[in-house]
Design a protein around this motif. Structure first.
Motif, short mmCIF file in Angstrom:
data_model
loop_
_atom_site.label_atom_id
_atom_site.label_comp_id
_atom_site.label_asym_id
_atom_site.label_seq_id
_atom_site.Cartn_x
_atom_site.Cartn_y
_atom_site.Cartn_z
N ALA A 52 0.82 -1.22 0.00
CA ALA A 52 0.00 0.00 0.00
C ALA A 52 0.86 1.27 0.00
CB ALA A 52 -0.96 -0.01 1.18
N GLY A 53 2.02 1.22 -0.67
CA GLY A 53 2.88 2.39 -0.76
C GLY A 53 3.69 2.70 0.48
N LEU A 54 3.73 1.75 1.43
CA LEU A 54 4.46 1.97 2.69
C LEU A 54 5.51 0.89 2.88
CD1 LEU A 54 4.75 3.53 5.37
CD2 LEU A 54 3.04 1.97 6.34
N ALA A 55 6.78 1.31 2.99
CA ALA A 55 7.87 0.40 3.30
C ALA A 55 8.01 0.31 4.81
CB ALA A 55 9.18 0.88 2.68
N MET A 56 7.96 -0.91 5.36
CA MET A 56 7.99 -1.13 6.80
C MET A 56 9.11 -2.09 7.17
SD MET A 56 3.90 -1.62 7.51
CE MET A 56 3.65 -2.68 6.07
N ASP A 57 9.83 -1.75 8.22
CA ASP A 57 10.88 -2.61 8.75
C ASP A 57 10.80 -2.54 10.27
OD1 ASP A 57 13.07 -4.13 9.34
OD2 ASP A 57 14.54 -2.81 8.38
N ASP A 117 12.15 -1.66 17.39
CA ASP A 117 12.73 -0.65 16.52
C ASP A 117 12.02 -0.66 15.17
OD1 ASP A 117 14.88 -0.06 18.40
OD2 ASP A 117 15.69 -2.01 17.84
N TYR A 118 11.93 0.50 14.53
CA TYR A 118 11.22 0.58 13.26
C TYR A 118 11.96 1.47 12.28
CZ TYR A 118 9.97 5.49 13.65
OH TYR A 118 10.05 6.86 13.70
N THR A 119 11.67 1.25 11.00
CA THR A 119 11.98 2.18 9.93
C THR A 119 10.78 2.21 9.00
OG1 THR A 119 14.37 1.72 10.03
CG2 THR A 119 13.53 2.74 8.01
N LEU A 120 10.25 3.41 8.74
CA LEU A 120 9.09 3.57 7.88
C LEU A 120 9.41 4.59 6.80
CD1 LEU A 120 6.17 3.85 10.50
CD2 LEU A 120 6.77 1.84 9.13
N GLY A 121 8.85 4.37 5.60
CA GLY A 121 9.00 5.33 4.52
C GLY A 121 7.91 5.15 3.48
N GLY A 122 7.33 6.25 3.01
CA GLY A 122 6.28 6.16 2.01
C GLY A 122 5.05 6.91 2.47
#
Length: 233
Positions: A68-73, A110-115
């Motif tokens: 859905a256009g969201l990069a999740m880690d 911990d997270y990394t989000l982009g989009g």
């Protein structure tokens, strides 16, 4: 989630070595539900003799996805609260088990989000916490039987699930937009007002990992305990 979700399929039925749970006839719905409920906190603690790991807290090394256009880690996640799950329903069929659970859990890591988060741009990396109240997870196990050493054991062939939240979800992501408080506050207000839609975008990968971990532990139980000790035929 689910985070997920999460939930305990290893309380599917009956009595396991060292776990004092009453075995039931497979058509006795009341007995099955009560037996499964009694098993939840016991099995959540783990059964070392069977190699069944503790699942409260449950540690998840990494969940990484793009949808859905969201990069999740999400990394180094601890899921807490599964020992308090409530069994809503448990049904046994000749080659299938259906289990419905209702849980409230907290996930931290911990997270990394982009989009984009729905329509809002989002970017950040840091610590996160997601609180989920009243997630209902419906799990279906497809089960076969296999003989071994004069006894018969269950084998999980396949599984699937669905998850919905009845109460709410609260999101907290630290260091969004490199610590820009104005942008961070706007995203959190948007996320916590639109938690239901965002749960559908963010939760599925985490929920699947949690349920998959539970199925893995279930397999360990089934490998150790014959069907005759799990259900009254």
């Amino acid at each position: 989630m689910k985070c997920v979700v999460a939930c305990f399929v290893i309380c599917v039925l009956g009595v396991a070595q060292g776990v004092n749970i009453t075995a039931c006839k497979q058509d006795d719905a009341a007995c099955l539900k009560a037996s499964a409920q009694a098993a939840v906190p016991l099995l959540a603690a783990g059964i070392p003799d069977m190699g069944i790991a503790s699942m409260d807290p449950m540690y998840i090394d990494q969940v990484k996805s793009l949808q859905a256009g969201l990069a999740m880690d999400f990394r180094n996640t601890n899921v807490k609260g599964l020992k308090n799950c409530k069994v809503l329903n448990l049904k046994r069929f000749p080659h299938r088990t259906d289990l419905d659970l209702k849980c409230s859990v907290t996930m931290e890591g911990d997270y990394t989000l982009g989009g984009k988060l729905l329509i809002m741009p989002i970017e950040g990396t840091g610590k996160y916490r997601i609180k989920i109240r009243g997630v209902v997870v419906k799990i279906q196990l497809d089960i076969d039987e296999k003989p071994r050493d004069g006894a018969t054991y269950w084998m999980v062939k396949n599984w699937n699930y669905s998850a919905t939240v009845e109460k709410d979800v609260h999101y907290k992501f630290r260091n969004l937009f490199n610590g820009n408080k104005q942008l961070s506050d706007a995203i959190h207000e948007f996320a916590n007002q639109n938690w239901r839609d965002i749960f559908q975008d963010v939760a599925p990968p985490i929920v699947k990992v949690v349920v998959g971990r539970i199925v893995t532990e279930t397999t360990k139980l089934f490998n150790h305990v014959p069907i005759e000790e799990l259900v009254i035929r």
